[in-house]
Structures are given as C-alpha cells and as structure tokens.
Design a protein around this motif. Structure first.
Motif, PDB file in Angstrom:
ATOM      1  N   TYR A 195      54.557  51.168  51.169  1.00 28.20           N
ATOM      2  CA  TYR A 195      54.920  50.200  50.177  1.00 28.20           C
ATOM      3  C   TYR A 195      53.834  49.267  49.984  1.00 28.20           C
ATOM      4  O   TYR A 195      52.741  49.338  50.660  1.00 28.20           O
ATOM      5  CB  TYR A 195      55.939  49.430  51.015  1.00 28.20           C
ATOM      6  N   GLU A 196      53.655  48.815  48.927  1.00 23.70           N
ATOM      7  CA  GLU A 196      52.590  47.855  48.102  1.00 23.70           C
ATOM      8  C   GLU A 196      53.300  46.380  48.208  1.00 23.70           C
ATOM      9  O   GLU A 196      54.362  46.017  47.514  1.00 23.70           O
ATOM     10  CB  GLU A 196      52.454  48.406  46.862  1.00 23.70           C
ATOM     11  N   VAL A 197      52.250  45.463  48.795  1.00 25.61           N
ATOM     12  CA  VAL A 197      52.825  44.273  49.102  1.00 25.61           C
ATOM     13  C   VAL A 197      51.782  43.304  48.465  1.00 25.61           C
ATOM     14  O   VAL A 197      50.626  43.462  48.668  1.00 25.61           O
ATOM     15  CB  VAL A 197      53.143  43.854  50.365  1.00 25.61           C
ATOM     16  N   SER A 198      52.103  42.155  47.811  1.00 25.92           N
ATOM     17  CA  SER A 198      51.061  41.216  47.302  1.00 25.92           C
ATOM     18  C   SER A 198      51.416  39.808  47.963  1.00 25.92           C
ATOM     19  O   SER A 198      52.554  39.834  47.996  1.00 25.92           O
ATOM     20  CB  SER A 198      51.319  41.088  45.757  1.00 25.92           C
ATOM     21  N   LEU A 199      50.419  39.196  48.229  1.00 26.74           N
ATOM     22  CA  LEU A 199      50.460  37.943  48.970  1.00 26.74           C
ATOM     23  C   LEU A 199      50.282  36.577  48.236  1.00 26.74           C
ATOM     24  O   LEU A 199      49.540  36.757  47.146  1.00 26.74           O
ATOM     25  CB  LEU A 199      49.707  38.023  50.155  1.00 26.74           C
ATOM     26  N   ASP A 200      50.662  35.382  48.836  1.00 25.33           N
ATOM     27  CA  ASP A 200      50.274  34.190  48.324  1.00 25.33           C
ATOM     28  C   ASP A 200      49.190  33.613  48.684  1.00 25.33           C
ATOM     29  O   ASP A 200      48.934  33.755  49.771  1.00 25.33           O
ATOM     30  CB  ASP A 200      51.402  33.183  48.203  1.00 25.33           C
ATOM     31  N   THR A 201      48.399  32.663  48.098  1.00 23.44           N
ATOM     32  CA  THR A 201      47.315  32.107  48.685  1.00 23.44           C
ATOM     33  C   THR A 201      47.659  30.697  49.139  1.00 23.44           C
ATOM     34  O   THR A 201      48.344  29.909  48.629  1.00 23.44           O
ATOM     35  CB  THR A 201      46.090  31.828  47.604  1.00 23.44           C
ATOM     36  N   ALA A 202      47.373  30.512  50.455  1.00 25.78           N
ATOM     37  CA  ALA A 202      47.658  29.234  51.130  1.00 25.78           C
ATOM     38  C   ALA A 202      46.651  28.211  50.780  1.00 25.78           C
ATOM     39  O   ALA A 202      45.232  28.568  50.674  1.00 25.78           O
ATOM     40  CB  ALA A 202      47.524  29.391  52.727  1.00 25.78           C
ATOM     41  N   ALA A 203      46.892  27.229  50.773  1.00 26.27           N
ATOM     42  CA  ALA A 203      45.971  25.884  50.342  1.00 26.27           C
ATOM     43  C   ALA A 203      45.452  25.210  51.778  1.00 26.27           C
ATOM     44  O   ALA A 203      46.079  25.081  52.540  1.00 26.27           O
ATOM     45  CB  ALA A 203      46.793  24.811  49.618  1.00 26.27           C
ATOM     46  N   SER A 204      44.212  24.944  51.507  1.00 28.33           N
ATOM     47  CA  SER A 204      43.255  24.589  52.689  1.00 28.33           C
ATOM     48  C   SER A 204      43.554  23.011  52.784  1.00 28.33           C
ATOM     49  O   SER A 204      43.876  22.241  51.643  1.00 28.33           O
ATOM     50  CB  SER A 204      42.093  24.933  52.712  1.00 28.33           C
ATOM     51  N   PHE A 205      43.208  22.227  54.142  1.00 27.11           N
ATOM     52  CA  PHE A 205      43.100  21.027  53.835  1.00 27.11           C
ATOM     53  C   PHE A 205      41.728  20.459  52.790  1.00 27.11           C
ATOM     54  O   PHE A 205      40.566  21.226  53.160  1.00 27.11           O
ATOM     55  CB  PHE A 205      42.720  20.454  55.271  1.00 27.11           C
ATOM     56  N   ASP A 206      41.805  19.321  52.278  1.00 29.98           N
ATOM     57  CA  ASP A 206      40.796  19.034  51.663  1.00 29.98           C
ATOM     58  C   ASP A 206      40.544  17.464  51.761  1.00 29.98           C
ATOM     59  O   ASP A 206      41.269  16.797  52.654  1.00 29.98           O
ATOM     60  CB  ASP A 206      40.848  19.454  50.133  1.00 29.98           C
ATOM     61  N   SER A 207      39.499  16.837  51.026  1.00 30.63           N
ATOM     62  CA  SER A 207      39.207  15.488  51.165  1.00 30.63           C
ATOM     63  C   SER A 207      40.315  14.423  50.814  1.00 30.63           C
ATOM     64  O   SER A 207      40.203  13.353  51.357  1.00 30.63           O
ATOM     65  CB  SER A 207      37.968  15.041  50.586  1.00 30.63           C
ATOM     66  N   GLU A 208      41.370  14.916  50.298  1.00 28.77           N
ATOM     67  CA  GLU A 208      42.575  14.235  49.724  1.00 28.77           C
ATOM     68  C   GLU A 208      43.444  14.338  50.806  1.00 28.77           C
ATOM     69  O   GLU A 208      44.440  13.664  50.782  1.00 28.77           O
ATOM     70  CB  GLU A 208      42.959  14.713  48.599  1.00 28.77           C
TER      71      GLU A 208
END
Length: 448
Positions: A195-208
């Motif tokens: 099976y082929e699977v595509s993932l989402d990008t997780a957002a990191s903590f930043d200065s805000e």
C-alpha cells in the motif's frame, strides 16, 4: 552623568512623580515593591526633612537597579530554557525532536487493515494498526520510504489490545540499528500486499509559541529544561508538558514519579531463533496543577491517547485561574549506551567482578558473580555509584547469546541478574544497554 548631577536631577523632581515613574518602569517585574518602599520610607522617616529627598532618590534608584538586575537574570534564564524547546514538534499526544510527519486521520487500506495512527521523526517510527487477521497471517511487515527505497524498516517490538489494535515500533532492518530518518511518503508491505501512504507535516514550536518555563536556577545541575503550554484540542483545554535534555542522547520515557521502585525483566533465546522478552511497565503518580488558593486539579491522560510518551493532558482547572504545574520527577533513558561484560563463571562459590559501568548521568558497578547450579549463576550490581542523589538507575537491558534465559530484579539500591545456560558453561559475554533513570527534579512552572 556623575552622582552630583544625578542627585540634582532627582532633587528637582516631585517625589510623587518619581514614585509613579518608577512604578511604571517596574510594571510586570516580579519584585516586592511594597516591601522595598516600606523599608525605604521607614529609613527615610528617621532622617531630617532636609536630606529626605536625596535619600529617597538613592533608595528608589537602588530599588530600580535591583529590580532591573533580577528581571534581566530571570529573562536570560527563561530565554535559554524556551530556546531549548524550539524545534521540538508536537505530534498527536506526544512531542518529538525536529522534523516530523504523521497521519492526520486514520487511513483504511482495505477490508482487513486500518492505520489508526502513524508518526515518524529522527530516531522514532511508530504505527497503530487495526486488523481482523491473526498475527501469524500478517507475514513480513515492512515500511519503505519512497525517497529512499534502499532503506527498509521492520517492527522491532509490538503490543496488541483487546480490540486487535497493534502498537508497532520499528527499527532499521537494512542497517540493523535504530537509525531512522523522517519521510513523507512510503510503501507499506503486510500480508503479501503493498500500500502507498502519504503523510502530513507536523508543525514545530517556534518563537511565537507561548511556553512557560521552570526556573533553571532550581535544578541547573540536572541538564533538564522543563516547560509547559496550554493547548486547545477538540474543544477542550489541554496542557502540554515539554522536556529538553542538554545531553542529546537522553530521551523522555514518562512524566511523573514511578509508583514502585522495583522492576522485573526477563528474556529468552528461542530455539527457532529470535528473542522473547518482557519487563515491568512504568506506572507513575498523577500530575497536578495548583491554583493560588492551593486547590489541585489532576492532569489526565486522554482516552485513546496516541504517541508515546504521553505529554498532552486534560485538565478541569478553570481557564481564568493562575496555575502552577508541579512535576516531581521524570523517567528517562539512554538508548546509546552499550557495554560488554566478559565474565568467567566460577565452578562453585562466588568471585568478585568490581567493574564500573558509566551510563553518563549515573553509574552502576558489577560487584560479583555466583554459581547457583551446574546450569545457572547470578550477577549482583550496585546501583547509583555516582554521587548524585537526584538521578537513580531504575533498570537496564541485558542480553547474551551464550545463555538460554535471563531474569533481572531491580530495587532502589541493587540489581540481581540470574542466568540459565547449558551445562559446562564457564564464561559468558553479557551486553548491558538501554539504562533507564528516574530524575527527581521537583520542577514548578508558573503558568501565568
């Protein structure tokens, strides 16, 4: 400007105006100005009116200097702590280091398989898989990154619940290690299907990111920064706890103080190849936040929490309350440690080993090995030989291809590993790895 000119300037100003401007300057600074002003005025009142204004200026100026110094030091500490959290990435109900990808919603592959969750980051690859097929029909399970098809990952361990949901933790089959690099797309092979699977990008903590940090000066010798932030998820107010280690080899296993200090673990070399192993889990005490009146509110693990270790908690604390988070201890481990012990097994009785093993933040000592029977022996270890009463060795891994079975018993001060082997065995090579620690930091984080 010299002292004389400064005093002339202060003397030319109205006393009430000076106090108002000083109050503005110190607004937001955590310092007991009422106490400072009272002490200053008490001392001023004992002097003559002629020099009252000058002395008042000196005391106010001194208060300013003290306040600014304290504020600058506090800001410096907080900045350093918060800086260590930037680049960490919340995924599901946990936090990972750096770049990460995940499956935002569960993915049904066919009538037999549903990927309930999936996350990958540097050094970590985990999946929750629901299936109606028995384990023996799953066959070989592989994950192959689309952008790096020469690398193959396979399950290094798994557990299954009563609903046939498998929690799979993967390792690098190609390199035979735990070297994992994040990827966005992959092929999933199971039960002879692909099976082929595509993932989402997780957002990191930043200065805000609005992150509250514990005061570093409390435990600056532990090499652990502790922080927290409020999160809104599914209409609920959640609290995320963030941990950063100065030693990059350390990783968080669980938040909170373990309820029990005793640990048991065992493994067996199977005749057909492979290993069967088990160990006592880490059950920790409930964490709490506390308001200004002293009332406590528990932090509860979300139902069906995804990702390990869980760092995102539910709380019923009022939104307008000024809360302090208390974290008495954490459980951490060092997967990078690998130490070989070459041991002679005595024909009878007990012989000394006296070999120290360095785990980085703590040490243990292999003290002796004792023959128990023609097919068994025991090794005794002294724990926590490094003088650090805030870091304790909870357990460590052990393995040898020279034996049939091994069982370890750990308590607060020592460990005893019992080995079973073939008759005639007079030496064993024992690998010591993956030490786990309890770090007593007693962190307090003011979240206001």
């Amino acid at each position: 400007m010299n002292e004389e000119k400064l005093m002339n300037l202060l003397n030319s100003l109205d006393d009430d105006l000076v106090e108002k401007e000083i109050d503005k300057l110190l607004e937001g600074v955590e310092i007991d100005m009422e106490s400072i002003n009272k002490k200053a005025h008490d001392k001023l009142n004992s002097e003559s009116k002629k020099i009252r204004r000058r002395k008042k200026g000196l005391y106010v100026a001194a208060a300013c200097l003290a306040a600014v110094s304290v504020s600058s030091l506090y800001a410096k500490d907080i900045s350093k702590a918060v800086l260590s959290f930037l680049g960490k990435t919340p995924v599901y109900d946990t936090i990972v280091n750096g770049e990460a990808y995940y499956l935002k919603d569960s993915r049904k592959l066919d009538e037999h398989f549903i990927i309930d969750s999936f996350m990958v980051s540097k050094g970590k690859l985990e999946m929750e898989l629901v299936t109606d097929l028995p384990f023996e029909e799953l066959g070989d399970i592989y994950i192959i990154p689309k952008d790096n098809p020469d690398i193959v990952y396979f399950p290094a361990g798994y557990s299954v619940d009563e609903n046939n949901k498998y929690f799979l933790s993967f390792a690098n089959k190609t390199e035979e290690n735990y070297h994992i690099e994040p990827f966005k797309e992959f092929k999933f092979e199971i039960a002879g299907n692909t099976y082929e699977v595509s993932l989402d990008t997780a957002a990191s903590f930043d200065s805000e990111s609005e992150i509250y940090a514990a005061d570093e000066t409390d435990n600056n010798d532990l090499g652990v920064n502790m922080g927290a932030k409020f999160v809104e998820k599914d209409g609920k107010r959640m609290l995320q706890i963030i941990t950063a280690f100065e030693d990059s080899k350390l990783q968080l296993d669980k938040l909170g103080k373990p309820k029990n200090t005793d640990v048991s673990s065992e493994y067996e070399n199977l005749e057909k190849g492979g290993i069967r192993s088990s160990s006592t889990g880490v059950d920790t005490e409930t964490l709490y936040v506390q308001d200004q009146s002293g009332k406590r509110y528990s932090l509860d693990v979300p139902k069906d929490a995804k990702g390990r270790p869980v760092t995102l908690f539910e709380t019923k604390a009022p939104k307008d309350a000024e809360l302090t988070l208390k974290v008495p201890a954490i459980v951490a481990s060092n997967p990078a440690v690998q130490e070989q012990l070459k041991l002679a097994v005595p024909e009878e009785g007990e012989i000394s080993i006296d070999q120290e093993i360095d785990f980085g933040i703590q040490k243990v000592k292999a003290k002796s090995i004792k023959r128990l029977s023609s097919t068994s022996a025991s090794i005794e270890f002294e724990l926590d030989t490094l003088s650090n009463d805030k870091v304790h060795v909870r357990s460590f891994g052990f393995y040898s291809s020279d034996i049939k079975k091994a069982e370890g018993k750990f308590d607060a001060s020592k460990a005893v590993i019992t080995l079973e082997f073939k008759e005639g065995t007079d030496a064993v090579n024992l690998l010591i790895d993956y030490p786990e620690f309890v770090i007593d930091g007693d962190w307090a984080i003011n979240m206001y």
